[in-house]
Design a protein around this motif. Structure first.
Motif, PDB file in Angstrom:
ATOM      1  N   GLU A   1      94.586 -32.859  12.451  1.00 50.94           N
ATOM      2  CA  GLU A   1      93.521 -33.725  11.950  1.00 50.94           C
ATOM      3  C   GLU A   1      92.263 -33.706  12.804  1.00 50.94           C
ATOM      4  OE1 GLU A   1      95.148 -37.565  10.821  1.00 50.94           O
ATOM      5  OE2 GLU A   1      93.127 -38.396  11.037  1.00 50.94           O
TER       6      GLU A   1
ATOM      7  N   ILE B   1      94.140 -28.019  16.414  1.00 50.23           N
ATOM      8  CA  ILE B   1      94.953 -28.007  15.188  1.00 50.23           C
ATOM      9  C   ILE B   1      95.100 -29.423  14.623  1.00 50.23           C
ATOM     10  CG2 ILE B   1      96.283 -25.951  15.800  1.00 50.23           C
ATOM     11  CD1 ILE B   1      98.524 -27.807  16.789  1.00 50.23           C
TER      12      ILE B   1
ATOM     13  N   ILE C   1     105.405 -43.895  10.297  1.00 53.66           N
ATOM     14  CA  ILE C   1     104.889 -44.902   9.356  1.00 53.66           C
ATOM     15  C   ILE C   1     104.414 -44.278   8.046  1.00 53.66           C
ATOM     16  CG2 ILE C   1     104.202 -46.500  11.183  1.00 53.66           C
ATOM     17  CD1 ILE C   1     101.270 -45.627  10.638  1.00 53.66           C
TER      18      ILE C   1
ATOM     19  N   ALA D   1     101.182 -31.942  14.044  1.00 54.59           N
ATOM     20  CA  ALA D   1     100.717 -30.576  14.339  1.00 54.59           C
ATOM     21  C   ALA D   1     101.227 -30.097  15.697  1.00 54.59           C
ATOM     22  CB  ALA D   1      99.180 -30.539  14.299  1.00 54.59           C
ATOM     23  N   GLY D   2     101.188 -30.989  16.696  1.00 52.85           N
ATOM     24  CA  GLY D   2     101.599 -30.610  18.046  1.00 52.85           C
ATOM     25  C   GLY D   2     103.070 -30.226  18.099  1.00 52.85           C
TER      26      GLY D   2
ATOM     27  N   LYS E   1     102.795 -41.531  13.691  1.00 57.95           N
ATOM     28  CA  LYS E   1     102.194 -41.462  12.342  1.00 57.95           C
ATOM     29  C   LYS E   1     103.174 -40.908  11.331  1.00 57.95           C
ATOM     30  CE  LYS E   1      97.400 -41.971  12.972  1.00 57.95           C
ATOM     31  NZ  LYS E   1      96.187 -41.222  13.275  1.00 57.95           N
TER      32      LYS E   1
ATOM     33  N   ALA F   1     101.543 -41.543  24.321  1.00 57.90           N
ATOM     34  CA  ALA F   1     102.276 -42.641  23.672  1.00 57.90           C
ATOM     35  C   ALA F   1     103.718 -42.707  24.198  1.00 57.90           C
ATOM     36  CB  ALA F   1     102.282 -42.419  22.162  1.00 57.90           C
TER      37      ALA F   1
ATOM     38  N   GLY G   1     102.311 -35.180  17.905  1.00 56.65           N
ATOM     39  CA  GLY G   1     102.348 -35.665  16.534  1.00 56.65           C
ATOM     40  C   GLY G   1     102.786 -34.523  15.634  1.00 56.65           C
TER      41      GLY G   1
HETATM   42  P1  FAD Z   1      98.904 -37.186  14.776  1.00 53.89           P
HETATM   43  O1  FAD Z   1     100.127 -37.064  13.981  1.00 53.89           O
HETATM   44  O2  FAD Z   1      98.095 -38.423  14.711  1.00 53.89           O
HETATM   45  O3  FAD Z   1      99.322 -36.916  16.295  1.00 53.89           O
HETATM   46  C1  FAD Z   1      98.403 -37.024  17.362  1.00 53.89           C
HETATM   47  C2  FAD Z   1      99.195 -37.277  18.631  1.00 53.89           C
HETATM   48  O4  FAD Z   1      98.289 -37.185  19.729  1.00 53.89           O
HETATM   49  C3  FAD Z   1      99.811 -38.662  18.692  1.00 53.89           C
HETATM   50  O5  FAD Z   1     101.164 -38.580  19.054  1.00 53.89           O
HETATM   51  C4  FAD Z   1      98.994 -39.393  19.764  1.00 53.89           C
HETATM   52  O6  FAD Z   1      99.754 -40.326  20.506  1.00 53.89           O
HETATM   53  C5  FAD Z   1      98.553 -38.228  20.634  1.00 53.89           C
HETATM   54  N1  FAD Z   1      97.344 -38.512  21.387  1.00 53.89           N
HETATM   55  C6  FAD Z   1      96.190 -39.055  20.935  1.00 53.89           C
HETATM   56  N2  FAD Z   1      95.326 -39.178  21.965  1.00 53.89           N
HETATM   57  C7  FAD Z   1      95.945 -38.699  23.059  1.00 53.89           C
HETATM   58  C8  FAD Z   1      95.547 -38.599  24.422  1.00 53.89           C
HETATM   59  N3  FAD Z   1      94.349 -39.016  24.841  1.00 53.89           N
HETATM   60  N4  FAD Z   1      96.442 -38.081  25.300  1.00 53.89           N
HETATM   61  C9  FAD Z   1      97.667 -37.662  24.895  1.00 53.89           C
HETATM   62  N5  FAD Z   1      98.094 -37.765  23.612  1.00 53.89           N
HETATM   63  C10 FAD Z   1      97.220 -38.267  22.712  1.00 53.89           C
HETATM   64  N6  FAD Z   1      99.744 -37.634   5.520  1.00 53.89           N
HETATM   65  C11 FAD Z   1     100.543 -37.029   4.623  1.00 53.89           C
HETATM   66  O7  FAD Z   1     100.400 -35.829   4.377  1.00 53.89           O
HETATM   67  N7  FAD Z   1     101.536 -37.730   3.976  1.00 53.89           N
HETATM   68  C12 FAD Z   1     101.753 -39.070   4.200  1.00 53.89           C
HETATM   69  O8  FAD Z   1     102.698 -39.655   3.669  1.00 53.89           O
HETATM   70  C13 FAD Z   1     100.879 -39.726   5.096  1.00 53.89           C
HETATM   71  N8  FAD Z   1     100.997 -41.064   5.297  1.00 53.89           N
HETATM   72  C14 FAD Z   1     100.186 -41.661   6.207  1.00 53.89           C
HETATM   73  C15 FAD Z   1     100.287 -43.046   6.383  1.00 53.89           C
HETATM   74  C16 FAD Z   1      99.487 -43.691   7.315  1.00 53.89           C
HETATM   75  C17 FAD Z   1      99.578 -45.176   7.469  1.00 53.89           C
HETATM   76  C18 FAD Z   1      98.564 -42.935   8.093  1.00 53.89           C
HETATM   77  C19 FAD Z   1      97.709 -43.587   9.136  1.00 53.89           C
HETATM   78  C20 FAD Z   1      98.439 -41.567   7.894  1.00 53.89           C
HETATM   79  C21 FAD Z   1      99.229 -40.922   6.948  1.00 53.89           C
HETATM   80  N9  FAD Z   1      99.103 -39.553   6.711  1.00 53.89           N
HETATM   81  C22 FAD Z   1      99.895 -38.951   5.788  1.00 53.89           C
HETATM   82  C23 FAD Z   1      98.172 -38.711   7.491  1.00 53.89           C
HETATM   83  C24 FAD Z   1      98.963 -37.980   8.593  1.00 53.89           C
HETATM   84  O9  FAD Z   1      99.733 -38.931   9.304  1.00 53.89           O
HETATM   85  C25 FAD Z   1      98.022 -37.279   9.571  1.00 53.89           C
HETATM   86  O10 FAD Z   1      97.095 -36.493   8.872  1.00 53.89           O
HETATM   87  C26 FAD Z   1      98.826 -36.393  10.520  1.00 53.89           C
HETATM   88  O11 FAD Z   1      99.715 -37.191  11.276  1.00 53.89           O
HETATM   89  C27 FAD Z   1      97.903 -35.635  11.462  1.00 53.89           C
HETATM   90  O12 FAD Z   1      98.697 -34.897  12.356  1.00 53.89           O
HETATM   91  P2  FAD Z   1      98.170 -34.576  13.814  1.00 53.89           P
HETATM   92  O13 FAD Z   1      99.306 -33.967  14.535  1.00 53.89           O
HETATM   93  O14 FAD Z   1      96.894 -33.880  13.753  1.00 53.89           O
HETATM   94  O15 FAD Z   1      97.871 -36.016  14.458  1.00 53.89           O
END
Ligand code: FAD
Length: 390
Positions: A363, A361, A43, A13-14, A40, A34, A11
């Motif tokens: 969320e 790292i 969308i 951070a990754g 995320k 996925a 996602g």
């Molecule tokens: P994510 O981007 O959620 O990535 C996590 C990844 O880990 C995903 O690809 C998932 O498939 C993978 N994963 C999960 N579990 C496993 C597992 N068991 N094995 C392997 N892989 C796994 N923030 C903003 O700053 N601006 C915006 O415009 C905004 N709009 C948003 C709109 C919506 C509808 C939503 C839901 C959120 C929005 N956010 C926005 C928040 C933002 O998307 C998240 O805070 C951000 O994506 C977090 O990044 P991350 O990399 O920590 O997690």
């Protein structure tokens, strides 16, 4: 297969972490269960990705330790991310309040991060279920349905619990517990609030009405729009304040944030006008004014209000109190509040203090931003910092 770094979760951070580590010359494997990359991001921001906020500062984030995010935000700033966006020729604009959005679709940001990973020689495998993670003398071993992998560093970037339908899982929290790291309580945040049945029924005819207010709950106070829904309230003011709201708390809305209601009612004291019509002056939709005044037992002419009633009405206009009975939950939440305790991590590297080589790292960590690009900035900053140290 042997790597220097394995990143779990492709996602926001990754991807940032994998690209950064890869470009430092580390051999990086990026795994995700996925089918599609960074759903995320796709969308986000209504499909245009609100990718950062010009005003991202530590005090725009909630955490048991509000200062924890300072170091990462200073090591990788909104300007650093903007520079990358510009390097890739991606058009963007400020919508309001420092919120930067892509001119075109969010796919541009995904493609940019994918390209940065390619430049770093990152090996990426999607649709990979991770079955087991164990610690070894010189690092970590992963059993996955695509094979067994080893690396000196393991970065967990599996995000929060919101929108399970596109791949959110509690994997990162479970892994933290497996390694003895503390979690802070998890709750949906940036989420619409719901009303008790009688309030929901009373306001259901107002679904779709939007109004600028100051919303207040706990320590949260935000001046933005509220949107009435069939179940309760939403809109930016409510999403923001929802991160501060807890079950049992009253939500307070200043429905006339720009006016002094007491003096306004005083000036109009002799008027024949219905209060509901007079409130149109402040941009109140008529059906909202009528429904709200009806509930307040105050749908009358201005001249029929006694001085005491004028004062009471002014108070309620500036502090309308309603008790939500809950939130719309992870299905509608933008983020998860809480996560891996910052006490367990180094703010300078994002590495677990007690488990050298293990990083968390994005969320999954107990750092939650306001609405408006702050959460992505945290993902970029924490991802970059871990990428520089893993
Ligand atoms: P994510 O981007 O959620 O990535 C996590 C990844 O880990 C995903 O690809 C998932 O498939 C993978 N994963 C999960 N579990 C496993 C597992 N068991 N094995 C392997 N892989 C796994 N923030 C903003 O700053 N601006 C915006 O415009 C905004 N709009 C948003 C709109 C919506 C509808 C939503 C839901 C959120 C929005 N956010 C926005 C928040 C933002 O998307 C998240 O805070 C951000 O994506 C977090 O990044 P991350 O990399 O920590 O997690």
């Amino acid at each position: 297969m042997q790597y220097d770094v394995i990143v779990i979760g492709a996602g926001a951070a990754g991807l940032m972490c994998a690209a950064t580590a890869g470009q430092r010359g580390r051999r990086v494997l990026l795994l995700d269960h996925a089918r599609k990359l960074a759903e995320k991001i796709r969308i986000s921001g209504g499909g245009r990705c609100n990718f950062t906020n010009l005003h991202a500062r530590f005090d725009c984030y909630l955490s048991a330790n509000p200062h924890f995010c300072r170091s990462a935000l200073a090591q990788y700033t909104p300007q650093d991310f903007i520079a990358m966006v510009e390097r890739h020729g991606i058009g963007y604009h400020e919508k309001k309040l420092g919120q930067l959005f892509c001119d075109d679709g969010s796919e541009r940001i995904i493609a940019m991060l994918d390209e940065e990973c390619r430049l770093g020689g990152v090996d990426r495998r999607m649709e990979t279920q991770i079955l087991k993670v164990s610690r070894e003398a010189d690092g970590f071993a992963l059993d996955a349905d695509g094979g067994s992998f080893r690396a000196a560093s393991l970065v967990v970037a599996t995000g929060g619990l919101s929108i399970p339908q596109i791949g959110a899982t509690p994997f990162g929290y479970q892994l933290a517990e497996q390694f003895g790291l503390e979690l802070t309580p998890l709750t949906p945040a940036l989420v619409p609030l719901t009303f008790h049945v009688e309030d929901a029924e009373a306001f259901a005819p107002l679904a779709g009405v939007s109004l600028e207010v100051e919303a207040r709950a706990g320590k949260g106070r935000f001046r933005e729009n509220v949107l009435f829904t069939h179940k309760g309230v939403s809109g930016p003011a409510i999403l923001q304040v929802s991160s501060y709201w807890q079950p049992g708390m009253t939500l307070e809305l200043d429905l006339l944030p720009d006016a002094d209601a007491a003096s306004w009612l005083e000036q109009k004291a002799g008027s024949e006008q219905l209060i509901s019509n007079a409130l149109a002056e402040f941009g109140w939709p008529k059906r909202f004014a009528e429904a709200w005044l009806e509930r307040e037992g105050c749908n009358k002419r201005l001249k029929d209000l006694s001085p005491k009633q004028r004062l009471q009405l002014a108070e309620r206009l500036h502090g309308w109190r309603v008790k939500p009975n809950g939130t719309q939950g992870y299905k509608k939440a933008e983020v998860t509040l809480g996560g891996v305790s910052t006490k367990a991590l180094s703010s300078k590297t994002m590495m677990a203090n007690a488990v050298p080589g293990l990083f968390f790292i994005g969320e999954v960590v107990d750092v939650t931003g306001w609405l408006g690009g702050y959460n992505f900035q945290w993902a970029w900053s924490s991802g970059y910092v871990a990428g520089m140290h893993c």
